[in-house]
Motif scaffolding. Structure first.
Motif, PDB file in Angstrom:
ATOM      1  N   VAL A 147      -0.447  -8.636   3.096  1.00  0.00           N
ATOM      2  CA  VAL A 147      -1.014  -7.643   2.175  1.00  0.00           C
ATOM      3  C   VAL A 147      -1.034  -6.268   2.841  1.00  0.00           C
ATOM      4  O   VAL A 147      -0.718  -5.253   2.210  1.00  0.00           O
ATOM      5  N   ASN A 148      -1.405  -6.209   4.123  1.00  0.00           N
ATOM      6  CA  ASN A 148      -1.436  -4.928   4.838  1.00  0.00           C
ATOM      7  C   ASN A 148      -0.072  -4.251   4.808  1.00  0.00           C
ATOM      8  O   ASN A 148       0.044  -3.046   4.546  1.00  0.00           O
TER       9      ASN A 148
ATOM     10  N   PHE B  75       2.981   0.118   2.653  1.00  0.00           N
ATOM     11  CA  PHE B  75       4.429   0.365   2.689  1.00  0.00           C
ATOM     12  C   PHE B  75       4.963   0.300   4.125  1.00  0.00           C
ATOM     13  O   PHE B  75       5.890   1.019   4.492  1.00  0.00           O
ATOM     14  N   GLY B  76       4.351  -0.561   4.921  1.00  0.00           N
ATOM     15  CA  GLY B  76       4.774  -0.758   6.300  1.00  0.00           C
ATOM     16  C   GLY B  76       4.277   0.287   7.272  1.00  0.00           C
ATOM     17  O   GLY B  76       4.575   0.206   8.468  1.00  0.00           O
TER      18      GLY B  76
ATOM     19  N   VAL C 111      -4.467  -0.044  -7.832  1.00  0.00           N
ATOM     20  CA  VAL C 111      -3.293  -0.791  -7.385  1.00  0.00           C
ATOM     21  C   VAL C 111      -3.658  -1.851  -6.350  1.00  0.00           C
ATOM     22  O   VAL C 111      -3.224  -3.007  -6.436  1.00  0.00           O
ATOM     23  N   LEU C 112      -4.461  -1.463  -5.351  1.00  0.00           N
ATOM     24  CA  LEU C 112      -4.764  -2.370  -4.246  1.00  0.00           C
ATOM     25  C   LEU C 112      -5.443  -3.668  -4.697  1.00  0.00           C
ATOM     26  O   LEU C 112      -5.038  -4.754  -4.257  1.00  0.00           O
ATOM     27  N   PRO C 113      -6.461  -3.626  -5.560  1.00  0.00           N
ATOM     28  CA  PRO C 113      -7.061  -4.890  -6.002  1.00  0.00           C
ATOM     29  C   PRO C 113      -6.062  -5.807  -6.715  1.00  0.00           C
ATOM     30  O   PRO C 113      -6.137  -7.032  -6.595  1.00  0.00           O
TER      31      PRO C 113
ATOM     32  N   MET D 129      -4.097  11.136   9.731  1.00  0.00           N
ATOM     33  CA  MET D 129      -2.740  10.713   9.396  1.00  0.00           C
ATOM     34  C   MET D 129      -2.716  10.294   7.931  1.00  0.00           C
ATOM     35  O   MET D 129      -3.755  10.221   7.273  1.00  0.00           O
ATOM     36  N   ASN D 130      -1.504   9.995   7.447  1.00  0.00           N
ATOM     37  CA  ASN D 130      -1.350   9.474   6.092  1.00  0.00           C
ATOM     38  C   ASN D 130      -2.035  10.371   5.058  1.00  0.00           C
ATOM     39  O   ASN D 130      -2.795   9.902   4.219  1.00  0.00           O
TER      40      ASN D 130
END
Length: 253
Positions: free
Chosen positions: A43-44, A49-50, A190-192, A239-240
């Motif tokens: 899931v991670n 997206f890696g 999206v995540l759930p 970051m991100n």
């Protein structure tokens, strides 16, 4: 599958209102991670997206592990942070992983690690490590899950040798309003669904994640905890697009 010591109900709208204020937060988090352990890394990778691997590599580079040093990874989970350190510095003397979720520890794989890896089921607020015993302490996306953040940070500082370094990766809320909106939309919508699809999440783990980020302490507060614990050269790099924070500190020699 190993059952946790206490198995409270999963996260729901009521318990997610103020998750960090709940007296049973630690027990809920432990049960949650035991439930999602088999699919945790998958899931991670999909959800980020890696990019999670790149964040770990940057965290390792921030503390420059040297040959012969000993690493302690707090909230080690399935060992992805330990593997990142071992890949960057194969000559580590050893690595200790501590986590209170037995199923996460059982799911870890360390075949490619040259250093000896010791796994301990334990609480990050009461680390089973003596004072000034390790050169490096890492914690990737774990401090947010402590029952007491400040107490966990002080424990990390306690076990560091003089000159030792601590590095923490944690999610954060972006400061930019537009980025914050997009971040919340992804995390809350999206995540759930990804968690439900891949992990068959029945404990609300991927609803807890965005809510625990939104209600967590600010980076400034976490940096102050590091300073109060006696660490120097404390820094935070975003970051991100501001959604991930990398904290670093050094125990004075």
């Amino acid at each position: 599958m190993v059952q946790p010591d206490s198995t409270p109900a999963g996260w729901d709208a009521q318990t997610l209102h103020q998750p960090h204020a709940r007296a049973d937060k630690a027990a809920r988090v432990q049960a949650m991670f035991d439930a999602i352990a088999p699919t945790y890394e998958r899931v991670n990778a999909v959800a980020t997206f890696g990019r999670d691997a790149a964040w770990r590599r940057r965290a390792v580079a921030a503390v420059r592990p040297a040959a012969g040093e000993v690493l302690l990874d707090v909230c080690c989970g399935t060992g992805d942070m330990i593997r990142s350190f071992a890949l960057a510095q194969p000559a580590l003397h050893g690595a200790i992983g501590v986590d209170f979720a037995a199923n996460m520890l059982a799911a870890g794989r360390y075949d490619g690690c040259a250093a000896r890896v010791q796994l301990i089921r334990g609480d990050g607020l009461r680390l089973p490590v003596r004072d000034a015993a390790v050169d490096l302490v890492s914690c990737a996306f774990g401090v947010r899950n402590f029952q007491n953040t400040r107490g966990g940070v002080f424990e990390m500082a306690r076990v560091l040798r003089p000159g030792g370094r601590v590095v923490i990766l944690e999610f954060a809320t972006p400061e930019n309003r537009l980025l914050r909106w997009g971040y919340r939309l992804y995390c809350e919508t999206v995540l759930p669904r990804l968690g439900g699809l891949i992990a068959r999440d029945r404990v609300g783990a991927y609803k807890y994640l965005p809510r625990s980020i939104e209600t967590f302490e600010t980076p400034l507060t976490l940096m102050q905890h590091l300073r109060d614990a006696g660490l120097a050269e404390v820094s935070c790099v975003r970051m991100n697009f501001g959604g991930v924070a990398l904290y670093r500190g050094v125990r004075p020699a």
